[in-house]
Write a protein that holds these residues in place. Structure first.
Motif, PDB file in Angstrom:
ATOM      1  N   ILE A  82       2.679  11.758  -1.303  1.00  0.00           N
ATOM      2  CA  ILE A  82       1.710  10.848  -1.906  1.00  0.00           C
ATOM      3  C   ILE A  82       1.566  11.142  -3.403  1.00  0.00           C
ATOM      4  O   ILE A  82       1.554  10.226  -4.233  1.00  0.00           O
ATOM      5  N   ALA A  83       1.495  12.433  -3.751  1.00  0.00           N
ATOM      6  CA  ALA A  83       1.370  12.819  -5.168  1.00  0.00           C
ATOM      7  C   ALA A  83       2.615  12.417  -5.958  1.00  0.00           C
ATOM      8  O   ALA A  83       2.505  11.979  -7.114  1.00  0.00           O
ATOM      9  N   ASP A  84       3.795  12.567  -5.359  1.00  0.00           N
ATOM     10  CA  ASP A  84       5.033  12.146  -6.029  1.00  0.00           C
ATOM     11  C   ASP A  84       4.956  10.677  -6.422  1.00  0.00           C
ATOM     12  O   ASP A  84       5.274  10.300  -7.560  1.00  0.00           O
ATOM     13  N   LEU A  85       4.554   9.839  -5.464  1.00  0.00           N
ATOM     14  CA  LEU A  85       4.520   8.403  -5.722  1.00  0.00           C
ATOM     15  C   LEU A  85       3.398   8.045  -6.696  1.00  0.00           C
ATOM     16  O   LEU A  85       3.576   7.203  -7.583  1.00  0.00           O
ATOM     17  N   ARG A  86       2.255   8.693  -6.567  1.00  0.00           N
ATOM     18  CA  ARG A  86       1.160   8.428  -7.503  1.00  0.00           C
ATOM     19  C   ARG A  86       1.590   8.755  -8.936  1.00  0.00           C
ATOM     20  O   ARG A  86       1.335   7.980  -9.868  1.00  0.00           O
ATOM     21  N   ASP A  87       2.241   9.908  -9.120  1.00  0.00           N
ATOM     22  CA  ASP A  87       2.693  10.293 -10.456  1.00  0.00           C
ATOM     23  C   ASP A  87       3.734   9.308 -10.986  1.00  0.00           C
ATOM     24  O   ASP A  87       3.715   8.940 -12.162  1.00  0.00           O
ATOM     25  N   ARG A  88       4.654   8.914 -10.123  1.00  0.00           N
ATOM     26  CA  ARG A  88       5.702   7.970 -10.533  1.00  0.00           C
ATOM     27  C   ARG A  88       5.093   6.633 -10.962  1.00  0.00           C
ATOM     28  O   ARG A  88       5.530   6.007 -11.936  1.00  0.00           O
ATOM     29  N   GLU A  89       4.066   6.199 -10.260  1.00  0.00           N
ATOM     30  CA  GLU A  89       3.455   4.907 -10.562  1.00  0.00           C
ATOM     31  C   GLU A  89       2.403   5.013 -11.668  1.00  0.00           C
ATOM     32  O   GLU A  89       1.921   3.982 -12.150  1.00  0.00           O
ATOM     33  N   GLY A  90       2.033   6.235 -12.048  1.00  0.00           N
ATOM     34  CA  GLY A  90       1.032   6.403 -13.091  1.00  0.00           C
ATOM     35  C   GLY A  90      -0.307   5.798 -12.716  1.00  0.00           C
ATOM     36  O   GLY A  90      -0.974   5.173 -13.539  1.00  0.00           O
ATOM     37  N   THR A  91      -0.697   5.993 -11.453  1.00  0.00           N
ATOM     38  CA  THR A  91      -1.917   5.366 -10.971  1.00  0.00           C
ATOM     39  C   THR A  91      -2.879   6.413 -10.428  1.00  0.00           C
ATOM     40  O   THR A  91      -2.658   7.615 -10.572  1.00  0.00           O
ATOM     41  N   ILE A  92      -3.939   5.965  -9.795  1.00  0.00           N
ATOM     42  CA  ILE A  92      -4.977   6.854  -9.282  1.00  0.00           C
ATOM     43  C   ILE A  92      -4.883   6.939  -7.762  1.00  0.00           C
ATOM     44  O   ILE A  92      -4.289   6.078  -7.112  1.00  0.00           O
ATOM     45  N   MET A  93      -5.509   7.962  -7.189  1.00  0.00           N
ATOM     46  CA  MET A  93      -5.443   8.154  -5.741  1.00  0.00           C
ATOM     47  C   MET A  93      -6.042   6.970  -4.985  1.00  0.00           C
ATOM     48  O   MET A  93      -5.583   6.625  -3.893  1.00  0.00           O
ATOM     49  N   ASP A  94      -7.043   6.326  -5.552  1.00  0.00           N
ATOM     50  CA  ASP A  94      -7.648   5.180  -4.870  1.00  0.00           C
ATOM     51  C   ASP A  94      -6.684   4.017  -4.706  1.00  0.00           C
ATOM     52  O   ASP A  94      -6.963   3.088  -3.937  1.00  0.00           O
ATOM     53  N   HIS A  95      -5.577   4.035  -5.439  1.00  0.00           N
ATOM     54  CA  HIS A  95      -4.572   2.974  -5.320  1.00  0.00           C
ATOM     55  C   HIS A  95      -3.391   3.390  -4.443  1.00  0.00           C
ATOM     56  O   HIS A  95      -2.415   2.636  -4.344  1.00  0.00           O
ATOM     57  N   MET A  96      -3.468   4.535  -3.823  1.00  0.00           N
ATOM     58  CA  MET A  96      -2.374   4.991  -2.966  1.00  0.00           C
ATOM     59  C   MET A  96      -2.639   4.602  -1.520  1.00  0.00           C
ATOM     60  O   MET A  96      -3.714   4.856  -0.970  1.00  0.00           O
ATOM     61  N   GLY A  97      -1.624   3.969  -0.919  1.00  0.00           N
ATOM     62  CA  GLY A  97      -1.712   3.616   0.488  1.00  0.00           C
ATOM     63  C   GLY A  97      -0.996   4.646   1.337  1.00  0.00           C
ATOM     64  O   GLY A  97       0.055   5.166   0.943  1.00  0.00           O
ATOM     65  N   PHE A  98      -1.559   4.950   2.495  1.00  0.00           N
ATOM     66  CA  PHE A  98      -0.887   5.853   3.430  1.00  0.00           C
ATOM     67  C   PHE A  98      -1.357   5.564   4.845  1.00  0.00           C
ATOM     68  O   PHE A  98      -2.472   5.059   5.060  1.00  0.00           O
ATOM     69  N   TYR A  99      -0.478   5.860   5.792  1.00  0.00           N
ATOM     70  CA  TYR A  99      -0.792   5.673   7.206  1.00  0.00           C
ATOM     71  C   TYR A  99      -0.155   6.809   7.995  1.00  0.00           C
ATOM     72  O   TYR A  99       1.049   7.054   7.884  1.00  0.00           O
ATOM     73  N   PHE A 100      -0.991   7.513   8.770  1.00  0.00           N
ATOM     74  CA  PHE A 100      -0.537   8.609   9.627  1.00  0.00           C
ATOM     75  C   PHE A 100      -0.536   8.110  11.065  1.00  0.00           C
ATOM     76  O   PHE A 100      -1.596   7.763  11.605  1.00  0.00           O
ATOM     77  N   VAL A 101       0.630   8.086  11.696  1.00  0.00           N
ATOM     78  CA  VAL A 101       0.736   7.531  13.048  1.00  0.00           C
ATOM     79  C   VAL A 101      -0.188   8.255  14.015  1.00  0.00           C
ATOM     80  O   VAL A 101      -0.901   7.634  14.822  1.00  0.00           O
ATOM     81  N   GLU A 102      -0.206   9.581  13.960  1.00  0.00           N
ATOM     82  CA  GLU A 102      -1.004  10.348  14.918  1.00  0.00           C
ATOM     83  C   GLU A 102      -2.450  10.540  14.462  1.00  0.00           C
ATOM     84  O   GLU A 102      -3.278  11.033  15.235  1.00  0.00           O
ATOM     85  N   HIS A 103      -2.740  10.156  13.232  1.00  0.00           N
ATOM     86  CA  HIS A 103      -4.112  10.307  12.726  1.00  0.00           C
ATOM     87  C   HIS A 103      -4.529   9.036  11.963  1.00  0.00           C
ATOM     88  O   HIS A 103      -4.806   9.092  10.765  1.00  0.00           O
ATOM     89  N   PRO A 104      -4.596   7.901  12.665  1.00  0.00           N
ATOM     90  CA  PRO A 104      -4.937   6.653  11.975  1.00  0.00           C
ATOM     91  C   PRO A 104      -6.348   6.645  11.408  1.00  0.00           C
ATOM     92  O   PRO A 104      -6.688   5.776  10.596  1.00  0.00           O
ATOM     93  N   GLU A 105      -7.157   7.628  11.808  1.00  0.00           N
ATOM     94  CA  GLU A 105      -8.517   7.703  11.261  1.00  0.00           C
ATOM     95  C   GLU A 105      -8.521   8.168   9.808  1.00  0.00           C
ATOM     96  O   GLU A 105      -9.532   8.036   9.113  1.00  0.00           O
TER      97      GLU A 105
END
Length: 200
Positions: A82-105
């Motif tokens: 997630i940090a790799d992609l955030r840094d590459r996009e030059g954006t903030i954590m609030d703009h990062m999308g993620f989904y954990f199959v075993e932890h959808p919460e």
């Protein structure tokens, strides 16, 4: 998620695929593959770094369903991917999308598109990561602030930006993978003033 390294997929549809100016990001991922999930995409975000060119975002209001690409992260920890992609996009954590199959919460700020959970399970992916920057066209449109996105409004915006912005827009639109097929892309590729960039 298995007991060893989780399988982490990074989704892409724009410059992540073709712009090689970020070697630190690229060395932490595998090759881009075609069979990603289907997401609603449109060129509805005004980009500061690309001189107000329009860039692709997941846009449920204006987007058209497009199959996107994905690459497997080489990271062992999803937080690092997630940090790799955030840094590459030059954006903030609030703009990062993620989904954990075993932890959808585990919730991210961007809405998780309905297609991602089913795709992840079908592909045996443990974690999915993507850039979830929202459309900002209404706020950043140079022609009429507050105007809602439409292909007509987007074309008017692009015609008003600087030559550097027009060049960046042309490169970004024409170099997107063929999987990306949106109303604005189809419109722009027919416009005589919007020529394909000379590459190489």
């Amino acid at each position: 998620m298995n007991n060893e390294q989780p399988t982490i997929a990074i989704l892409a549809w724009g410059s992540l695929i073709w712009d090689d100016k970020w070697p630190e990001f690229d060395k932490q991922r595998g090759d881009w593959q075609d069979e990603g999930p289907v997401l609603p995409l449109e060129y509805s975000r005004v980009s500061k770094s690309r001189h107000k060119a329009l860039t692709l975002v997941v846009d449920e209001d204006n987007g058209e369903d497009c199959k996107v690409m994905y690459a497997l992260s080489k990271r062992k920890n999803p937080a690092d991917a997630i940090a790799d992609l955030r840094d590459r996009e030059g954006t903030i954590m609030d703009h990062m999308g993620f989904y954990f199959v075993e932890h959808p919460e585990r919730k991210c700020i961007p809405k998780v598109p309905d297609s991602i959970p089913a795709w992840a399970e079908a592909m045996d992916i443990d974690v999915v990561v993507w850039a979830g920057m929202p459309s900002n066209f209404s706020d950043k449109n140079v022609v009429k602030k507050g105007e809602a996105f439409s292909p007509d409004a987007a074309v008017a915006h692009l015609q008003k930006i600087t030559p550097e912005g027009k060049a960046a827009a042309a490169e970004y639109v024409w170099r997107a993978p063929s999987l990306v097929d949106t109303p604005l892309r189809r419109r722009l590729q027919l416009e005589l003033w919007f020529p394909a960039p000379k590459l190489g």
